[in-house]
Design a protein around this motif. Sequence first.
Motif, short mmCIF file in Angstrom:
data_model
loop_
_atom_site.label_atom_id
_atom_site.label_comp_id
_atom_site.label_asym_id
_atom_site.label_seq_id
_atom_site.Cartn_x
_atom_site.Cartn_y
_atom_site.Cartn_z
N GLY A 190 -12.95 17.91 62.23
CA GLY A 190 -14.12 17.21 61.72
C GLY A 190 -14.01 15.72 61.94
O GLY A 190 -12.91 15.16 61.99
N PRO A 191 -15.14 15.03 62.09
CA PRO A 191 -15.12 13.59 62.37
C PRO A 191 -14.30 12.80 61.35
O PRO A 191 -13.52 11.93 61.72
CB PRO A 191 -16.60 13.20 62.33
N ARG A 192 -14.48 13.08 60.07
CA ARG A 192 -13.60 12.54 59.03
C ARG A 192 -12.72 13.70 58.60
O ARG A 192 -13.11 14.57 57.83
CB ARG A 192 -14.40 12.00 57.85
N GLY A 193 -11.53 13.74 59.16
CA GLY A 193 -10.68 14.92 59.13
C GLY A 193 -10.59 15.59 57.77
O GLY A 193 -10.38 14.94 56.75
N ARG A 194 -10.72 16.90 57.77
CA ARG A 194 -10.55 17.69 56.56
C ARG A 194 -9.55 18.81 56.84
O ARG A 194 -9.48 19.33 57.95
CB ARG A 194 -11.88 18.28 56.10
N LEU A 195 -8.78 19.16 55.83
CA LEU A 195 -7.85 20.26 55.95
C LEU A 195 -8.63 21.55 55.90
O LEU A 195 -9.27 21.86 54.89
CB LEU A 195 -6.80 20.19 54.84
N ASP A 196 -8.57 22.32 56.98
CA ASP A 196 -9.46 23.46 57.12
C ASP A 196 -8.70 24.76 57.35
O ASP A 196 -9.17 25.66 58.05
CB ASP A 196 -10.42 23.19 58.29
N GLY A 197 -7.50 24.85 56.80
CA GLY A 197 -6.72 26.07 56.94
C GLY A 197 -5.35 25.79 57.54
O GLY A 197 -4.83 24.67 57.50
N LEU A 198 -4.76 26.85 58.08
CA LEU A 198 -3.44 26.77 58.70
C LEU A 198 -3.55 26.91 60.21
O LEU A 198 -4.50 27.51 60.73
CB LEU A 198 -2.54 27.90 58.16
N ASN A 199 -2.56 26.37 60.89
CA ASN A 199 -2.49 26.48 62.35
C ASN A 199 -1.93 27.86 62.71
O ASN A 199 -0.81 28.00 63.21
CB ASN A 199 -1.62 25.36 62.92
N LEU A 200 -2.73 28.89 62.45
CA LEU A 200 -2.25 30.26 62.64
C LEU A 200 -1.95 30.57 64.10
O LEU A 200 -1.00 31.29 64.41
CB LEU A 200 -3.30 31.25 62.09
N VAL A 201 -2.77 30.03 65.01
CA VAL A 201 -2.51 30.26 66.44
C VAL A 201 -1.15 29.69 66.83
O VAL A 201 -0.36 30.36 67.51
CB VAL A 201 -3.64 29.64 67.29
N VAL A 208 6.62 33.00 64.79
CA VAL A 208 6.93 33.03 63.36
C VAL A 208 6.68 34.44 62.83
O VAL A 208 5.68 35.09 63.15
CB VAL A 208 6.07 32.00 62.60
N ALA A 209 7.59 34.93 62.01
CA ALA A 209 7.51 36.29 61.48
C ALA A 209 6.26 36.47 60.62
O ALA A 209 5.80 35.55 59.95
CB ALA A 209 8.76 36.60 60.65
N LYS A 210 5.72 37.71 60.64
CA LYS A 210 4.52 38.02 59.86
C LYS A 210 4.75 37.75 58.38
O LYS A 210 3.84 37.32 57.67
CB LYS A 210 4.12 39.47 60.07
N GLU A 211 5.97 38.00 57.92
CA GLU A 211 6.26 37.77 56.50
C GLU A 211 6.10 36.30 56.13
O GLU A 211 5.58 35.96 55.06
CB GLU A 211 7.67 38.24 56.17
N ASP A 212 6.55 35.42 57.03
CA ASP A 212 6.43 33.99 56.76
C ASP A 212 4.98 33.54 56.84
O ASP A 212 4.54 32.69 56.04
CB ASP A 212 7.29 33.18 57.75
N ILE A 213 4.23 34.08 57.79
CA ILE A 213 2.81 33.72 57.88
C ILE A 213 2.07 34.18 56.63
O ILE A 213 1.24 33.45 56.08
CB ILE A 213 2.19 34.32 59.15
N SER A 214 2.38 35.37 56.16
CA SER A 214 1.75 35.86 54.92
C SER A 214 2.11 34.98 53.73
O SER A 214 1.25 34.66 52.89
CB SER A 214 2.17 37.30 54.65
#
Length: 266
Positions: A190-201, A208-214
């Motif tokens: 976003g133009p004025r940066g907002r935290l919009d989740g995790l860098n899942l990709v 990274v293990a599925k357990e850690d992502i969860s």
Amino acid sequence: MAIDPTAEIHPSAIVEAGAVIGAGCRVGPFSVIGPEVTLGAGVEVKSHAVVTGWTEIGDETQVFPFASVGEVPQDLKFAGERTRLVIGRRNRIREGATLNTGTEGGGGITRVGDDCLFMTGAHVGHDAQVGDRVIMANDSALAGHCIIGDNVIIGGLSGIHQFVRIGRGAIIGAVTMVTNDVIPYGLVQGPRGRLDGLNLVGLKRGGVAKEDISALRAAYQELAQGEGAFQERARRLAEEDTDSAYVRDVVEFVLGASDRSFLTPG
């Protein structure tokens, strides 16, 4: 001047007395190497680049045409004090990129880790501390005193405000202004940066293990929707004694010392 006999210096290049040029280095035509510069083994400085100041460049780093490496800070308080720029190994500093030395007030040193890519026109300001495997896309910029963790990606035309910390593994979208700290593995856009989740990709690509992502997802939800202020939620996460090193990274980052506030989940 100390030039290793295996180095290749183009006749039109200027290497000033006092410079140290390591084994296997190549300095291209019309480039300038200043008197307090040290180039590690296998460094390549292509044509029309300038490396100056009290600057050390690690092995196998490439500096592309018209880059300016080691010039004085863009800081009106700078009064000519002797400060440094230290760049690690195997970095790629592309055309027109600029990396400045530090200031006395900021600790005196700008530092870059290993295996980073600074694309065309990228800027690293005075006293910034940049980790390993960081990618700064075209015309992105770090202001002074920023701290950038390992494996961070900063999108093109984005700007990072002075004193901001970006945690390891975070990603900043293109054309984004970041004015506050970003948690490890966060996704900002976003133009004025907002935290919009995790860098899942990035997490998945990094194996990274599925357990850690969860566990990270659950921690993010608690930070986003829990009761109390953002740091209070992080303290509660700390008390849960998680087995995930990734969650601990986030908690320690939020509870660490900072000169800025945080981008918080919307």
